[in-house]
Design a protein around this motif. Sequence first.
Motif, short mmCIF file in Angstrom:
data_model
loop_
_atom_site.label_atom_id
_atom_site.label_comp_id
_atom_site.label_asym_id
_atom_site.label_seq_id
_atom_site.Cartn_x
_atom_site.Cartn_y
_atom_site.Cartn_z
N MET A 1 0.86 -1.17 0.00
CA MET A 1 0.00 0.00 0.00
C MET A 1 0.91 1.22 0.00
O MET A 1 1.90 1.29 0.72
N TYR A 2 0.57 2.19 -0.79
CA TYR A 2 1.27 3.46 -0.79
C TYR A 2 0.23 4.57 -0.76
O TYR A 2 -0.74 4.55 -1.53
N VAL A 3 0.42 5.51 0.15
CA VAL A 3 -0.46 6.66 0.25
C VAL A 3 0.35 7.88 -0.20
O VAL A 3 1.44 8.13 0.32
N ARG A 4 -0.20 8.59 -1.16
CA ARG A 4 0.50 9.77 -1.66
C ARG A 4 0.80 10.74 -0.51
O ARG A 4 0.01 10.88 0.42
N PRO A 5 1.95 11.42 -0.59
CA PRO A 5 2.33 12.33 0.50
C PRO A 5 1.27 13.36 0.88
O PRO A 5 1.10 13.67 2.06
N ASP A 6 0.51 13.87 -0.10
CA ASP A 6 -0.50 14.88 0.24
C ASP A 6 -1.70 14.29 0.99
O ASP A 6 -2.53 15.02 1.51
N TRP A 7 -1.78 12.95 1.07
CA TRP A 7 -2.84 12.29 1.84
C TRP A 7 -2.32 11.63 3.11
O TRP A 7 -3.10 11.10 3.90
N GLN A 8 -1.01 11.67 3.32
CA GLN A 8 -0.44 11.07 4.52
C GLN A 8 -0.78 11.93 5.74
O GLN A 8 -0.97 13.13 5.64
N ARG A 9 -0.86 11.26 6.89
CA ARG A 9 -1.19 11.90 8.17
C ARG A 9 -2.60 12.48 8.20
O ARG A 9 -2.89 13.40 8.96
N ARG A 10 -3.48 11.93 7.34
CA ARG A 10 -4.87 12.36 7.32
C ARG A 10 -5.81 11.18 7.55
O ARG A 10 -7.01 11.30 7.37
N GLY A 11 -5.25 10.02 7.92
CA GLY A 11 -6.07 8.86 8.23
C GLY A 11 -6.39 7.96 7.05
O GLY A 11 -7.05 6.93 7.22
N ALA A 12 -5.92 8.31 5.87
CA ALA A 12 -6.24 7.51 4.68
C ALA A 12 -5.67 6.09 4.80
O ALA A 12 -6.35 5.10 4.51
N GLY A 13 -4.41 5.98 5.21
CA GLY A 13 -3.79 4.66 5.35
C GLY A 13 -4.48 3.81 6.40
O GLY A 13 -4.71 2.61 6.19
N SER A 14 -4.82 4.40 7.51
CA SER A 14 -5.54 3.67 8.57
C SER A 14 -6.89 3.18 8.08
O SER A 14 -7.30 2.05 8.36
N ARG A 15 -7.59 4.03 7.34
CA ARG A 15 -8.90 3.62 6.80
C ARG A 15 -8.75 2.49 5.79
O ARG A 15 -9.58 1.56 5.76
N LEU A 16 -7.71 2.53 4.96
CA LEU A 16 -7.48 1.45 4.00
C LEU A 16 -7.17 0.14 4.72
O LEU A 16 -7.68 -0.92 4.34
N LEU A 17 -6.33 0.21 5.76
CA LEU A 17 -6.03 -1.00 6.53
C LEU A 17 -7.28 -1.57 7.17
O LEU A 17 -7.51 -2.78 7.15
N LEU A 18 -8.10 -0.71 7.76
CA LEU A 18 -9.33 -1.18 8.40
C LEU A 18 -10.27 -1.82 7.38
O LEU A 18 -10.83 -2.88 7.64
N ALA A 19 -10.43 -1.20 6.23
CA ALA A 19 -11.30 -1.75 5.19
C ALA A 19 -10.81 -3.14 4.79
O ALA A 19 -11.61 -4.07 4.64
N GLY A 20 -9.51 -3.28 4.64
CA GLY A 20 -8.96 -4.59 4.30
C GLY A 20 -9.18 -5.60 5.41
O GLY A 20 -9.59 -6.74 5.17
N ALA A 21 -8.94 -5.20 6.65
CA ALA A 21 -9.11 -6.11 7.79
C ALA A 21 -10.56 -6.53 7.96
O ALA A 21 -10.85 -7.69 8.26
#
Length: 85
Positions: A1-21
Amino acid sequence: MYVRPDWQRRGAGSRLLLAGALGIQAAKRIEIRVLGSSPAAISFYRKHGFAEIDEELTEIFDKIEKPCLVMEVSVDTLKRLTVGS
């Protein structure tokens, strides 16, 4: 998974992980590879309960290998920690 820098630290990665889990029904553990040269990614996954279990060379592009950490987390831990983020 890669989150573009302009979306980092905004919860996008956490939401993607949760959706996958949340979509996982049968597996008990998740194993990922993280580039060893990416301390921010390593820190992100540690925050979500992943632990380092091994190191290996991983082919990231055709015939291009990079050192990676193999990290693992239980699905239950990931769901619990991600919901709390």
